[in-house]
Design an enzyme around this catalytic site. Sequence first.
Site, PDB file in Angstrom:
ATOM      1  N   GLU A   1     -24.331  -6.486  89.521  1.00  0.00           N
ATOM      2  CA  GLU A   1     -23.996  -5.137  89.955  1.00  0.00           C
ATOM      3  C   GLU A   1     -24.867  -4.772  91.159  1.00  0.00           C
ATOM      4  OE1 GLU A   1     -25.520  -1.895  87.234  1.00  0.00           O
ATOM      5  OE2 GLU A   1     -25.514  -3.551  85.802  1.00  0.00           O
TER       6      GLU A   1
ATOM      7  N   CYS B   1     -23.796  -4.150  83.332  1.00  0.00           N
ATOM      8  CA  CYS B   1     -24.594  -5.199  82.680  1.00  0.00           C
ATOM      9  C   CYS B   1     -23.761  -6.129  81.797  1.00  0.00           C
ATOM     10  CB  CYS B   1     -25.707  -4.560  81.855  1.00  0.00           C
ATOM     11  SG  CYS B   1     -26.838  -3.570  82.845  1.00  0.00           S
TER      12      CYS B   1
ATOM     13  N   TYR C   1     -33.881   2.334  90.770  1.00  0.00           N
ATOM     14  CA  TYR C   1     -33.601   3.733  90.451  1.00  0.00           C
ATOM     15  C   TYR C   1     -34.312   4.695  91.394  1.00  0.00           C
ATOM     16  CZ  TYR C   1     -31.678   1.810  86.186  1.00  0.00           C
ATOM     17  OH  TYR C   1     -30.936   1.078  85.294  1.00  0.00           O
TER      18      TYR C   1
ATOM     19  N   SER D   1     -26.301   7.571  77.855  1.00  0.00           N
ATOM     20  CA  SER D   1     -26.116   6.124  77.887  1.00  0.00           C
ATOM     21  C   SER D   1     -26.590   5.477  76.587  1.00  0.00           C
ATOM     22  CB  SER D   1     -26.874   5.525  79.080  1.00  0.00           C
ATOM     23  OG  SER D   1     -26.559   4.162  79.243  1.00  0.00           O
TER      24      SER D   1
ATOM     25  N   HIS E   1     -28.503  -6.476  74.496  1.00  0.00           N
ATOM     26  CA  HIS E   1     -28.748  -6.168  75.901  1.00  0.00           C
ATOM     27  C   HIS E   1     -29.979  -5.267  75.945  1.00  0.00           C
ATOM     28  CE1 HIS E   1     -28.511  -4.650  79.906  1.00  0.00           C
ATOM     29  NE2 HIS E   1     -28.147  -3.443  79.520  1.00  0.00           N
TER      30      HIS E   1
ATOM     31  N   LYS F   1     -33.332   0.404  69.256  1.00  0.00           N
ATOM     32  CA  LYS F   1     -32.534   1.501  68.708  1.00  0.00           C
ATOM     33  C   LYS F   1     -31.225   0.987  68.117  1.00  0.00           C
ATOM     34  CE  LYS F   1     -34.360   5.327  71.431  1.00  0.00           C
ATOM     35  NZ  LYS F   1     -34.047   6.449  72.350  1.00  0.00           N
TER      36      LYS F   1
ATOM     37  N   ASN G   1     -35.952  -4.873  83.728  1.00  0.00           N
ATOM     38  CA  ASN G   1     -34.498  -4.790  83.625  1.00  0.00           C
ATOM     39  C   ASN G   1     -33.841  -5.713  84.648  1.00  0.00           C
ATOM     40  OD1 ASN G   1     -31.870  -4.013  83.217  1.00  0.00           O
ATOM     41  ND2 ASN G   1     -32.176  -1.861  83.729  1.00  0.00           N
TER      42      ASN G   1
ATOM     43  N   SER H   1     -22.705  -0.394  81.111  1.00  0.00           N
ATOM     44  CA  SER H   1     -22.370   1.020  81.260  1.00  0.00           C
ATOM     45  C   SER H   1     -21.037   1.185  81.955  1.00  0.00           C
ATOM     46  CB  SER H   1     -23.464   1.727  82.061  1.00  0.00           C
ATOM     47  OG  SER H   1     -24.656   1.794  81.328  1.00  0.00           O
TER      48      SER H   1
END
Length: 398
Positions: free
Chosen positions: A88, A120, A152, A210, A242, A251, A285, A318
Amino acid sequence: MYGNSAITDVQVGIDKIDFYTPNHYLDLVDLAQARGVDPNKYLIGIGQSKMSVAALDQDIVAMGANAAEPMLTEADRQEIGLLVVATESGIDQSKAAALFVQDLLGLTNNLRAIEIKEACYGATAGLQLACDYVRSHPGRKALVIASDIARYGLDTPGEVTQGAGSVAMLVACDPGIIAIEPESLYESRSTGDFWRPNYSAEAFARGKFSEEVYVGMFEGLWNKARKQGMARPESLQALLFHIPFSKMGRKGLRTLGDGTITEADYERLTERFERSIVYGREVGNIYTGSVYLALISLLENDESLNPGDRIGLFSYGSGSVAELYFATLMPGYRARLEPQRHQALLESRERLSLTEYEAMFSAKLVTDGSEQEIKHSDCRDDAPHYLAGMKGHERQYR
């Protein structure tokens, strides 16, 4: 013939896998202190320690070629019939990054070379395409490269989740590392959780949203996999995620800790999750390659796994597309790994000061067609390929 049962019965998967990350990194304690943040917010709250920083000469093409170069034999180069670069962080609106990589790696012209984009998730799309190709062409191989630079912006909320790197995977019949099961579960839905317009060099994100989409899509696919008998947690030895930052994968895994699976199964998956994030915590990342860097990290940092063990992989991009699939470790897979070389690759990087990092982040290629020479920033043996400059709006690689 296509659809022949003999073809579908052939084991196909990752025969070789390797990764590359640039020669410079920023310690996140240094970043936290510069931004007036408690370091534990990054080290624990985000779950990251360092992030690789790419100089101008290490764009996605150079990194992709550097990831693939060490693992390819001359026979491999002759047998590759499909080359996919998933990114990306594309460098051209028309010409596929795969064509530049093909040239740098000295591959034959007898192949299909394409670039895939879906945030991703792109590398998983490429990997599944490669598996389908090899099942239909058992005598050929496919090379899938995930290469990205996560940006970012300086002093932004997403700054701590940046990074740079590439993962290369050679797909073949009777693979040396993992055999990928043909059936998987996937879902696509249009969301606005993360995006980067053509006019922007940095990404935009709705972080909380997200995370909600990521976790929700994982839960949905996991529940479907359980109902269809694909997940089988009692026999699942590891579950990879991922991981744009390690807390995100954690999470997802925690959704299984509420009684969804047994305590013993959850503890086993949690222990192996910790080994899967060792490299990612150091690199940061890398977008399309994140789940596959986790695979390398798990295999090279866990000596308790055995051939025949089954693992799950959750891929997310995403926008959003997600896929949950399963694979089995092959006999002799450890011989295909290079943990000492990879550890040396990480340890040999140069630590940047905040000033050096900001200068490297802000450096730009010329866009007016003029000539620009770029110094080779990484002289390690693992990094022979680099962007040498710009001339007449064209990138010049060596």
